[in-house]
Design a protein around this motif. Structure first.
Motif, mmCIF file in Angstrom:
data_model
loop_
_atom_site.group_PDB
_atom_site.id
_atom_site.type_symbol
_atom_site.label_atom_id
_atom_site.label_comp_id
_atom_site.label_asym_id
_atom_site.label_seq_id
_atom_site.Cartn_x
_atom_site.Cartn_y
_atom_site.Cartn_z
ATOM 1 N N GLY A 1 0.894 -1.177 0.029
ATOM 2 C CA GLY A 1 -0.043 -0.067 0.018
ATOM 3 C C GLY A 1 0.907 1.306 0.020
ATOM 4 O O GLY A 1 2.123 1.231 0.438
ATOM 5 N N ASP A 2 0.227 2.304 -0.358
ATOM 6 C CA ASP A 2 1.016 3.691 -0.744
ATOM 7 C C ASP A 2 1.279 4.465 0.611
ATOM 8 O O ASP A 2 1.706 5.360 0.784
ATOM 9 C CB ASP A 2 0.363 4.392 -1.628
ATOM 10 C CG ASP A 2 -1.032 4.900 -1.424
ATOM 11 O OD1 ASP A 2 -1.544 4.517 -0.295
ATOM 12 O OD2 ASP A 2 -1.833 5.441 -2.180
ATOM 13 N N ARG A 3 0.797 4.032 1.838
ATOM 14 C CA ARG A 3 1.051 4.719 3.071
ATOM 15 C C ARG A 3 2.490 4.458 3.837
ATOM 16 O O ARG A 3 2.847 5.131 4.718
ATOM 17 C CB ARG A 3 -0.061 4.334 4.270
ATOM 18 C CG ARG A 3 0.007 3.217 4.662
ATOM 19 C CD ARG A 3 -1.307 3.109 5.654
ATOM 20 N NE ARG A 3 -1.494 1.529 6.060
ATOM 21 C CZ ARG A 3 -1.660 1.312 7.282
ATOM 22 N NH1 ARG A 3 -1.592 2.351 8.288
ATOM 23 N NH2 ARG A 3 -1.456 0.346 7.553
ATOM 24 N N PHE A 4 3.113 3.484 3.317
ATOM 25 C CA PHE A 4 4.369 3.185 3.906
ATOM 26 C C PHE A 4 5.553 3.628 3.057
ATOM 27 O O PHE A 4 5.534 3.336 1.726
ATOM 28 C CB PHE A 4 4.492 1.607 4.164
ATOM 29 C CG PHE A 4 3.559 1.264 5.122
ATOM 30 C CD1 PHE A 4 3.804 1.569 6.465
ATOM 31 C CD2 PHE A 4 2.290 0.348 4.701
ATOM 32 C CE1 PHE A 4 2.708 1.143 7.558
ATOM 33 C CE2 PHE A 4 1.621 -0.072 5.674
ATOM 34 C CZ PHE A 4 1.742 0.473 6.973
ATOM 35 N N ARG A 5 6.673 3.975 3.678
ATOM 36 C CA ARG A 5 7.813 4.058 2.810
ATOM 37 C C ARG A 5 8.793 2.842 3.444
ATOM 38 O O ARG A 5 8.959 2.606 4.594
ATOM 39 C CB ARG A 5 8.746 5.355 2.986
ATOM 40 C CG ARG A 5 7.861 6.459 2.409
ATOM 41 C CD ARG A 5 8.646 7.659 2.564
ATOM 42 N NE ARG A 5 9.070 7.944 4.056
ATOM 43 C CZ ARG A 5 9.846 8.914 4.127
ATOM 44 N NH1 ARG A 5 10.659 9.412 3.176
ATOM 45 N NH2 ARG A 5 9.998 9.097 5.371
ATOM 46 N N VAL A 6 9.509 2.197 2.443
ATOM 47 C CA VAL A 6 10.175 1.026 2.733
ATOM 48 C C VAL A 6 11.752 1.077 2.587
ATOM 49 O O VAL A 6 12.239 1.436 1.418
ATOM 50 C CB VAL A 6 9.751 -0.183 2.492
ATOM 51 C CG1 VAL A 6 10.393 -1.396 2.573
ATOM 52 C CG2 VAL A 6 8.096 -0.274 2.382
ATOM 53 N N VAL A 7 12.523 0.998 3.679
ATOM 54 C CA VAL A 7 14.119 0.915 3.471
ATOM 55 C C VAL A 7 14.392 -0.626 3.201
ATOM 56 O O VAL A 7 14.320 -1.388 3.984
ATOM 57 C CB VAL A 7 14.567 1.478 4.693
ATOM 58 C CG1 VAL A 7 16.235 1.325 4.544
ATOM 59 C CG2 VAL A 7 14.245 2.822 5.044
ATOM 60 N N PRO A 8 14.762 -0.857 1.866
ATOM 61 C CA PRO A 8 15.091 -2.165 1.459
ATOM 62 C C PRO A 8 16.688 -2.291 2.199
ATOM 63 O O PRO A 8 17.294 -1.633 2.743
ATOM 64 C CB PRO A 8 15.298 -2.250 0.168
ATOM 65 C CG PRO A 8 15.534 -0.805 -0.142
ATOM 66 C CD PRO A 8 15.031 -0.065 0.741
ATOM 67 N N ALA A 9 17.005 -3.935 2.300
ATOM 68 C CA ALA A 9 18.295 -4.141 2.593
ATOM 69 C C ALA A 9 19.600 -3.391 1.821
ATOM 70 O O ALA A 9 20.745 -3.103 2.366
ATOM 71 C CB ALA A 9 18.686 -5.781 2.769
ATOM 72 N N ARG A 10 19.183 -3.103 0.706
ATOM 73 C CA ARG A 10 20.265 -2.348 -0.156
ATOM 74 C C ARG A 10 19.214 -1.772 -1.413
ATOM 75 O O ARG A 10 18.269 -2.153 -1.755
ATOM 76 C CB ARG A 10 20.908 -3.597 -1.030
ATOM 77 C CG ARG A 10 21.897 -4.273 -0.227
ATOM 78 C CD ARG A 10 22.563 -5.348 -0.978
ATOM 79 N NE ARG A 10 21.718 -6.520 -1.089
ATOM 80 C CZ ARG A 10 21.203 -7.235 -0.210
ATOM 81 N NH1 ARG A 10 21.494 -7.240 1.033
ATOM 82 N NH2 ARG A 10 20.272 -8.136 -0.706
ATOM 83 N N GLY A 11 19.948 -0.509 -1.959
ATOM 84 C CA GLY A 11 18.846 0.123 -2.842
ATOM 85 C C GLY A 11 18.437 1.376 -2.285
ATOM 86 O O GLY A 11 18.438 1.542 -1.102
ATOM 87 N N VAL B 1 15.310 3.879 -1.140
ATOM 88 C CA VAL B 1 13.779 3.841 -0.614
ATOM 89 C C VAL B 1 12.636 3.709 -1.390
ATOM 90 O O VAL B 1 12.792 4.267 -2.494
ATOM 91 C CB VAL B 1 13.560 5.017 0.429
ATOM 92 C CG1 VAL B 1 12.093 5.077 1.121
ATOM 93 C CG2 VAL B 1 14.720 5.222 1.409
ATOM 94 N N ALA B 2 11.819 2.689 -1.035
ATOM 95 C CA ALA B 2 10.852 2.280 -2.018
ATOM 96 C C ALA B 2 9.557 2.436 -1.142
ATOM 97 O O ALA B 2 9.458 3.169 -0.193
ATOM 98 C CB ALA B 2 10.818 0.676 -2.084
ATOM 99 N N ASN B 3 8.377 2.134 -1.725
ATOM 100 C CA ASN B 3 7.106 2.298 -0.947
ATOM 101 C C ASN B 3 6.337 0.785 -0.860
ATOM 102 O O ASN B 3 6.904 0.026 -1.424
ATOM 103 C CB ASN B 3 6.083 3.636 -1.538
ATOM 104 C CG ASN B 3 5.874 2.976 -2.934
ATOM 105 O OD1 ASN B 3 5.398 2.147 -3.028
ATOM 106 N ND2 ASN B 3 6.081 4.179 -3.767
#
Length: 132
Positions: A53-63, A65-67
């Motif tokens: 969903g679009d309410r989260f920003r996600v920090v991946p292990a590498r790369g 920031v995503a959503n």
């Protein structure tokens, strides 16, 4: 001296709707499903499902920031590969036959260059499905 309330870093992540999923969402490739250490495909999918969903920003292990929409696409990719592999298992194909058929081919341009190579990911999915 001024006294400032202490804040845990997890509080800051919560306020920013920011989540770090570690290797569950590597950001640069396929995930590692370590079946030998108790990792489960269904557990991976369930965990990812909670952060779509679009309410989260996600920090991946590498790369970068995503959503949550990126997490949803990653989740859906895993579902698609699982279904392809499961269909071939049902049809009686061996693990090696499934791997050589490259069921990840349509996703390799996006996910195929990370730490977990496409053939390794297919073998992990195969093993996960066989142990259910």
């Amino acid at each position: 001296l001024h006294s400032f309330p202490t804040r845990r870093s997890s509080d800051l992540f919560h306020v920013a709707n920011l989540v770090y999923l570690g290797e569950i969402f590597p950001g640069d490739g396929y995930p590692k499903i370590d079946v030998e250490q108790g990792g489960k495909l269904e557990g991976l999918l369930k965990t990812l499902d909670e952060w779509t969903g679009d309410r989260f920003r996600v920090v991946p292990a590498r790369g970068a920031v995503a959503n949550g929409n990126d997490v949803k696409a990653f989740h859906d990719m895993i579902l698609a590969v699982r279904e392809r592999v499961n269909g071939m298992i049902t049809a009686g194909r061996t693990e090696d036959e499934i791997v050589t058929s490259h069921p990840t081919a349509s996703f390799d341009a996006r996910w195929g260059s990370g730490r977990v190579r496409p053939d390794e990911f297919v073998r992990e999915i195969y093993t996960s499905l066989r142990k259910q």
